[in-house]
Write an enzyme that holds these catalytic residues in place. Structure first.
Site, PDB file in Angstrom:
ATOM      1  CD  GLU A 209      -2.088  -2.208   0.694  1.00  0.00           C
ATOM      2  OE1 GLU A 209      -1.306  -2.879   1.444  1.00  0.00           O
ATOM      3  OE2 GLU A 209      -1.980  -2.871  -0.474  1.00  0.00           O
ATOM      4  CG  ASN A 293      -2.098  -5.117  -3.050  1.00  0.00           C
ATOM      5  OD1 ASN A 293      -1.821  -5.891  -1.869  1.00  0.00           O
ATOM      6  ND2 ASN A 293      -1.685  -4.095  -3.368  1.00  0.00           N
ATOM      7  CG  ASP A 335      -5.836  -4.639  -1.799  1.00  0.00           C
ATOM      8  OD1 ASP A 335      -4.767  -4.814  -2.040  1.00  0.00           O
ATOM      9  OD2 ASP A 335      -6.378  -4.564  -0.731  1.00  0.00           O
TER      10      ASP A 335
END
Lengths: 630, 96
Positions: A209, A293, A335
């Site tokens: 992230e 991801n 995601d």
């Protein structure tokens, strides 16, 4: 002193690492591994998060069974003294229980003969800035154990949120070595349970992230020396792709795709971290895990298939080199980080052929079963019939057939996408009963709306680029934000679910199966439950001090079977509760979905241990008593 | 920063929502093994120079690699010292 790094330097470093790995492979004794395998066979041990290398979370013990499980009572408990989410499960080895915690990642060794006495504790001092780059609460998923070899002591190996991997003397808790495996200044953290194979400690990475390029690294447990490192994206030499990669399934893709399926240098910040679980087959010498991801979540900013994020790997344990890689969600738009548990089994396929399999319930709502020797796709079924981003997975090509209605892209708000970014399955460590050929899956039942936005990459800062709204799936109660989870029994060969039950919240932590015809799991609202593993009938439950995001384990001590579980609500589903957030889009969308969780539980971490009638060491009232100065 | 929807992109969005499924990206039309991504209707094959260009700063993109390299070098010094002396010293400035 920082140095500029070039592709040729990296390639050279990689060659050196491979050479070192080969040298290690030739000289390394197999004794430590054999010792670990033997230890895992004893009911008195639980030496890794999934009990043994198969990661089945299955115990052959029957002392606690469907007939008497109602007599389970608390034997003893231990507070870790920390409030944030406690994922994973404790280890038990040679009469000691090793307990991990959320940040600051303390570790405790407890004597099972007198669990009120902490044998040792390790409390690392970490840079508090690590908290600010953690994605989703301050969790940690557990420990690894290396059994020692006579020269080097037995070790407990742990990760710290600040990116360090640390080996402790298992008997004393003293630091044996400590290496840097990540740098919080560029967004790299560690939350994973490390994994021991032979004399190697394997560890992944967290921070997709924040645009962290995922990597997996092996260190020599005896020296702390890096043996190999492979990445999820980039040049083949750095991803660990050689000439025989995907030889059995060339249609999955082979060479040059770690850079060729990205625009420009986007692979350098392309994610694919792995913070989930590993499994290992000593016969094939392959270990398996999933890369996560791609970064950022905004798909429009990263054209291409984005290999090798979202990939199930089969890699050689000695070298890290990949034998196969199957990308489940090419060019992810939601995601659906592919890091979930890999459970190994031996089963006959539909043609009656006995095969070595791995089964992986993925975030994307598909539960995949592959031949773990070559990567052949054996089955791929929806975790729930409400999965809608994909119509089906074509077993021949391996490709998901996407439904464009649920795509995401700039200048568009996608609606009613199932599953949500949390997946229909997340980090929970699930179980498999080989006698029933059933997998027991803890499920999220959450859908979402998704709206991307543009943002620049700055090292060490969040790099997501999407706003999310999450809510219960179609089978839940959207008025009251309840009905966010399920538990199911799944047959990977027939593709059928033998039974399934709804839960108030996600079954986030995973399951434990036993030969007592039982499946145990914890719930976010703070119960440990036992169901009949044949029928799903609820047989027993107990209210814990806080919600559960870890998985149960079981062990025998002095003839008594115990069941243990960590409690301590938090993790991604608990971010709203633990940080007192109100905006429904905060916590990457989790706050809205779990806004009701605070009405069922509050923070507080620990371990609770159960046995029939609560039998425990203190039944002898003299145990643990101070008897005065001798 | 959310990008404003222009008239052109509004038209593109209409194409996306009303186009037959065969024209939309379903991930099954591969150019080569493992290369199956297609730009969605109305969106660019390459974002460089488009309104969706993230304009990555090469210096920022280099930071992770630089950090990893330096950490690997420090770890190597620690491990070598440990193998020689049997003592783990984390602070590399204290390793002779």
């Amino acid at each position: 002193m920082k140095q500029r790094i070039t592709t040729s330097m990296l390639a050279s470093a990689s060659c050196m690492a491979v050479a070192a790995a080969l040298q290690f492979a030739i000289t390394a004794p197999a004794s430590a591994n054999q010792k670990l395998v033997e230890l895992s066979k004893s009911n008195e041990n639980w030496i890794m998060p999934g009990r043994d290398y198969s990661s089945q979370n299955y115990s052959p013990m029957t002392q606690i069974n469907v007939e008497n499980v109602k007599k389970l009572r608390t034997a003893w408990s231990f507070s870790t003294g920390l409030l944030h989410g406690h994922e994973g499960t404790p280890l038990v080895v040679d009469g000691l229980m090793y307990v991990h915690t959320s940040f600051p990642n303390n570790t405790f060794a407890l004597d099972l003969n007198d669990p009120g006495h902490i044998i040792w504790q390790h409390k690392p001092k970490q840079d508090p800035a690590a908290r600010s780059v953690a994605c989703c609460d301050l969790v940690n998923r557990g420990l690894a154990y290396w059994p020692g070899d006579g020269k080097t002591p037995a070790l407990i190996i742990k990760t710290q949120l600040d990116g360090h991997l640390v080996a402790l003397n298992a008997k004393t808790g003293e630091e044996f070595w400590k290496v840097e495996n990540g740098d919080i200044k560029v967004g790299q953290t560690l939350t994973q349970a490390p994994y021991v194979i032979k004399d190697l400690a394997l560890v992944g990475s967290s921070g997709a992230e924040l645009g962290v390029r995922g990597h997996t690294t092996a260190y020599n447990v005896k020296t702390g020396e890096q043996v190999w490192r492979v990445y999820a994206t980039g040049p083949d030499s750095e991803v660990g792709i050689g000439d025989d990669f995907n030889k059995a399934n060339p249609h999955y893709g082979q060479k040059g795709l770690g850079t060729g399926t990205w625009e420009g240098d986007a692979w350098k910040i392309g994610g694919g971290t792995n913070w989930g679980w590993y499994a290992y087959d000593p016969e094939t010498n392959l270990f398996h895990y999933g890369s996560g991801n791609p970064a950022p979540w905004n798909e429009t900013m990263r054209p291409g298939d984005n290999k090798w994020t979202m990939t199930i790997w089969g890699r050689d344990a000695d070298t890290g080199q990949a034998k196969f890689g199957y990308q489940k969600t090419p060019h992810d738009e939601w995601d659906y980080a592919g890091v979930n548990v890999m459970i190994l089994s031996e089963q006959k396929d539909k043609a009656g052929k006995m095969r070595k399999l791995l089964t992986h319930p993925d975030r994307n709502g598909i539960v995949y079963t592959l031949d773990r020797e070559n990567g052949d796709l054996v089955s791929a079924n929806k975790l729930d019939d409400t999965v809608n981003w994909v119509k089906q997975v074509d077993l021949k090509s391996g490709l998901p057939v996407r439904d464009p209605e649920y795509s995401t892209y700039m200048d568009h708000k996608g609606k009613e996408i199932c599953p949500s970014a949390m997946g229909y399955h997340n980090q929970g460590h699930d179980s498999y009963d080989p006698t029933k050929e059933l997998f027991y899956l803890g499920i999220n039942h959450i859908c979402m709306d998704w709206e991307p936005f543009m943002l620049p990459y700055r090292a060490g800062q969040f790099f997501v680029g999407a706003t999310l709204w999450m809510y219960p799936g179609p089978k839940g109660d959207r008025q009251n934000y309840l009905g966010l989870g399920q538990i199911k029994a799944y047959n990977a060969i027939s593709g059928e679910y033998k039974w399934e039950k709804m839960e108030r919240f996600s079954v986030w932590g995973g399951t434990l199966a036993t030969a007592g015809n039982l499946v145990f799991y914890g719930t976010l609202d703070g119960f440990i439950k036992a169901r009949n593993s044949d029928t799903g009938e609820l047989l027993w439950k107990h209210k814990l001090p806080s919600g559960v995001i870890g998985h149960p384990m079981t062990f025998e001590h002095k003839g008594t079977q115990y069941v243990a579980i960590m409690y301590g609500v938090g993790g991604w589903p608990g971010v709203g509760l633990v940080f007192d957030l109100q905006d429904p889009t905060a916590g990457l969308g989790a706050v809205g979905a779990f806004k009701n969780l605070q009405n069922y539980t509050q923070m507080g971490g620990g371990v609770q241990v159960f046995s029939l009638d609560g039998k425990n060491p203190y039944d002898d009232v003299n145990v643990g008593e101070w008897t005065g100065k001798s | 920063m959310k990008t404003m929807l222009t008239g052109l992109m509004a038209a593109a969005a209409l194409v996306v929502t009303s186009a037959p499924a065969a024209l939309a990206y379903d991930g099954t039309k591969c150019k080569a093994p493992g290369v199956c991504w297609e730009a969605k209707p109305g969106y660019p094959e390459k974002v460089a120079g488009s309104k969706y260009d993230p304009k990555h700063d090469p210096k920022e993109l280099q930071k992770q690699g630089d950090s990893m390299k330096s950490a690997e070098e420090r770890n190597k010094k620690r491990a070598e010292h440990f193998k020689k002396t049997g003592k783990w010293v984390y602070d590399v400035s204290k390793i002779q």
